[in-house]
Design a protein around this motif. Structure first.
Motif, PDB file in Angstrom:
ATOM      1  N   ALA A 216       0.981  -1.345  -0.068  1.00  0.00           N
ATOM      2  CA  ALA A 216       0.023   0.173  -0.267  1.00  0.00           C
ATOM      3  C   ALA A 216       0.830   1.202   0.083  1.00  0.00           C
ATOM      4  CB  ALA A 216      -0.881   0.116   1.352  1.00  0.00           C
ATOM      5  N   CYS A 217       2.083   1.202  -0.243  1.00  0.00           N
ATOM      6  CA  CYS A 217       3.060   2.375  -0.203  1.00  0.00           C
ATOM      7  C   CYS A 217       2.560   3.344  -1.349  1.00  0.00           C
ATOM      8  CB  CYS A 217       4.403   1.850  -0.419  1.00  0.00           C
ATOM      9  SG  CYS A 217       5.400   1.083   0.855  1.00  0.00           S
ATOM     10  N   SER A 218       1.959   2.927  -2.410  1.00  0.00           N
ATOM     11  CA  SER A 218       1.811   3.830  -3.433  1.00  0.00           C
ATOM     12  C   SER A 218       0.324   4.514  -3.334  1.00  0.00           C
ATOM     13  CB  SER A 218       1.810   2.952  -4.920  1.00  0.00           C
ATOM     14  OG  SER A 218       0.747   1.800  -4.671  1.00  0.00           O
ATOM     15  N   THR A 219      -0.345   4.193  -2.004  1.00  0.00           N
ATOM     16  CA  THR A 219      -1.678   4.626  -1.951  1.00  0.00           C
ATOM     17  C   THR A 219      -1.412   6.251  -1.482  1.00  0.00           C
ATOM     18  OG1 THR A 219      -1.776   3.998   0.488  1.00  0.00           O
ATOM     19  CG2 THR A 219      -2.770   2.701  -1.330  1.00  0.00           C
ATOM     20  N   ILE A 220      -0.335   6.776  -1.176  1.00  0.00           N
ATOM     21  CA  ILE A 220      -0.194   7.967  -0.715  1.00  0.00           C
ATOM     22  C   ILE A 220       1.110   8.572  -1.496  1.00  0.00           C
ATOM     23  CG2 ILE A 220      -1.182   7.679   1.438  1.00  0.00           C
ATOM     24  CD1 ILE A 220       1.827   8.025   2.571  1.00  0.00           C
ATOM     25  N   GLU A 221       1.454   9.722  -1.363  1.00  0.00           N
ATOM     26  CA  GLU A 221       2.483  10.611  -2.011  1.00  0.00           C
ATOM     27  C   GLU A 221       3.128  11.413  -0.879  1.00  0.00           C
ATOM     28  OE1 GLU A 221       3.466  10.338  -5.159  1.00  0.00           O
ATOM     29  OE2 GLU A 221       1.787   9.451  -6.108  1.00  0.00           O
ATOM     30  N   LEU A 222       4.287  12.135  -1.257  1.00  0.00           N
ATOM     31  CA  LEU A 222       5.206  12.633  -0.597  1.00  0.00           C
ATOM     32  C   LEU A 222       4.417  13.605   0.606  1.00  0.00           C
ATOM     33  CD1 LEU A 222       8.023  13.372   0.550  1.00  0.00           C
ATOM     34  CD2 LEU A 222       8.074  14.995  -1.178  1.00  0.00           C
ATOM     35  N   PHE A 223       3.608  14.430   0.063  1.00  0.00           N
ATOM     36  CA  PHE A 223       2.941  15.527   0.542  1.00  0.00           C
ATOM     37  C   PHE A 223       1.640  15.167   1.172  1.00  0.00           C
ATOM     38  CE2 PHE A 223       5.806  18.191  -2.299  1.00  0.00           C
ATOM     39  CZ  PHE A 223       6.570  18.661  -1.417  1.00  0.00           C
ATOM     40  N   ASP A 224       1.446  13.818   1.131  1.00  0.00           N
ATOM     41  CA  ASP A 224       0.022  13.499   1.638  1.00  0.00           C
ATOM     42  C   ASP A 224       0.498  12.661   3.169  1.00  0.00           C
ATOM     43  OD1 ASP A 224      -1.617  13.932  -0.455  1.00  0.00           O
ATOM     44  OD2 ASP A 224      -0.658  11.975  -1.666  1.00  0.00           O
ATOM     45  N   GLY A 225       1.727  12.655   3.298  1.00  0.00           N
ATOM     46  CA  GLY A 225       2.043  12.100   4.768  1.00  0.00           C
ATOM     47  C   GLY A 225       2.038  13.090   5.773  1.00  0.00           C
ATOM     48  N   CYS A 226       2.839  12.786   6.852  1.00  0.00           N
ATOM     49  CA  CYS A 226       2.808  13.758   8.114  1.00  0.00           C
ATOM     50  C   CYS A 226       3.959  14.621   8.179  1.00  0.00           C
ATOM     51  CB  CYS A 226       2.824  12.812   9.246  1.00  0.00           C
ATOM     52  SG  CYS A 226       4.134  11.512   9.326  1.00  0.00           S
ATOM     53  N   CYS A 227       4.757  14.709   7.081  1.00  0.00           N
ATOM     54  CA  CYS A 227       6.124  15.680   7.295  1.00  0.00           C
ATOM     55  C   CYS A 227       5.887  17.084   6.872  1.00  0.00           C
ATOM     56  CB  CYS A 227       7.202  15.035   6.386  1.00  0.00           C
ATOM     57  SG  CYS A 227       7.818  13.646   7.080  1.00  0.00           S
ATOM     58  N   ASN A 228       4.247  17.528   6.370  1.00  0.00           N
ATOM     59  CA  ASN A 228       4.455  18.540   5.892  1.00  0.00           C
ATOM     60  C   ASN A 228       4.928  19.911   6.791  1.00  0.00           C
ATOM     61  OD1 ASN A 228       3.803  17.641   3.475  1.00  0.00           O
ATOM     62  ND2 ASN A 228       1.578  18.321   3.494  1.00  0.00           N
TER      63      ASN A 228
END
Length: 330
Positions: A216-228
């Motif tokens: 499921a890694c591909s279900t999100i992108e870089l800026f969809d995570g929690c690092c924003n």
């Protein structure tokens, strides 16, 4: 006949669009806008130069009343006019395909439509375009950043995403238009811990509010995570305030023979009770709309080894060419 499509930028994201992530305030450099009577925002421009009038006027029998283009049609007119006047020949959109390319982009954009409109508005007012990324303007950097954050990865002015996965880890990265690289590395499992890096240096950690596994890694992108919370203060995307009407706007109309100023522009028309499109072209030395066509034979973006769709006297026409050895249609 196998068709392919022209690409507007060296890097073009065609994956399904994801929901916008949070946005931090930043400076914006969009064009001055006004407000129409229906509450939508429009670019501050002179009267349309596409042959429409400033208000409905009754044309000859069997022809529609002329109406202004919709907000997005006008944005594409303004952008393509500006590219034609200020853009480099290295931009593949300084020709009759520009308007169709711009409008198709809006048709496929959903979650980030406001950001796309803001980017097009900025490009329509830009005074110069990039020497390498010739269809994009450095003046729109913060607006591009907002659009990239909404889509989840960087793709403007040389931005390039990357990703990877293993049974125990999901990795997300993107080189962005500010010449920095942003990376998020998350363990798999429930509510995994993520490490956030900028230019390879760790800037913090955070915890995803949902689980991840290697499939499921591909279900999100870089800026969809929690690092924003670490990334956005450095990237500084613009704050986008671009209202989108709840209902689709009506498009503009024109009639065959109307004068126009953008070759490739097409608007709705009606003739003898049949609805269609009329295309702006240089016809016998005069730039005007061609015949009202119910069903064009080809799409102006269509391109293949053995030909392309071209405007001939205002009619999209498939023009065959000899395939050169080693030429691909991709």
């Amino acid at each position: 006949m196998r068709l392919a499509y022209r690409h507007a930028f060296p890097v073009l994201a065609t994956a399904a669009l994801l929901a916008c992530g949070p946005k931090d305030p930043g400076s914006t450099d969009t064009a001055t806008a006004g407000t129409t009577t229906d509450g939508t925002t429009t670019a501050a421009t002179t009267a349309p130069t596409d042959g429409t009038t400033t208000g409905p006027t009754t044309g000859p029998m069997n022809e529609p009343e002329h109406t202004r283009p919709s907000t997005e049609e006008q944005l594409c007119i303004d952008l393509c006019t500006n590219l034609s006047e200020r853009g480099s020949a290295d931009c593949s959109r300084t020709d009759y395909t520009c308007y169709e390319w711009c409008m198709v982009g809006f048709q496929f954009e959903e979650e980030c439509r406001a950001e796309m409109r803001a980017a097009r508005r900025c490009e329509a007012e830009a005074t110069a375009f990039d020497e390498v990324w010739a269809c994009e303007s450095p003046e729109c950097g913060s607006v591009y950043a907002a659009y990239d954050v909404c889509r989840g990865f960087c793709s403007h002015l040389g931005g390039n995403p990357s990703s990877g996965s293993s049974p125990n880890e999901c990795e997300y990265g993107s080189d962005c238009l500010d010449d920095r690289s942003y990376d998020m590395q998350c363990a798999t499992g429930d509510a995994p811990l993520c490490t956030c890096r900028i230019d390879g240096a760790e800037v913090g950690t955070c915890q995803l509010p949902f689980g991840l596994d290697s499939d499921a890694c591909s279900t999100i992108e870089l800026f969809d995570g929690c690092c924003n919370e670490f990334f956005l203060p450095v990237l500084q995307p613009a704050t986008i305030d671009e209202p989108i009407p709840g209902e689709p706007e009506a498009g503009g109309t024109a009639s065959p023979g109307d004068t126009c100023a953008l070759v490739g522009l097409h608007l709705a028309c009606e003739q003898d009770g049949v609805a269609g499109r009329t295309f702006c072209d240089d016809i016998d030395g005069s730039v005007r709309f061609g015949p009202c066509i119910a069903a064009p034979d080809c799409d102006l973006l269509a391109l293949a080894c053995d030909g392309s769709c071209q405007l001939i006297d205002g009619v999209p026409t498939w023009v065959t060419e000899d395939c050169m050895e080693g030429t691909s249609s991709g």
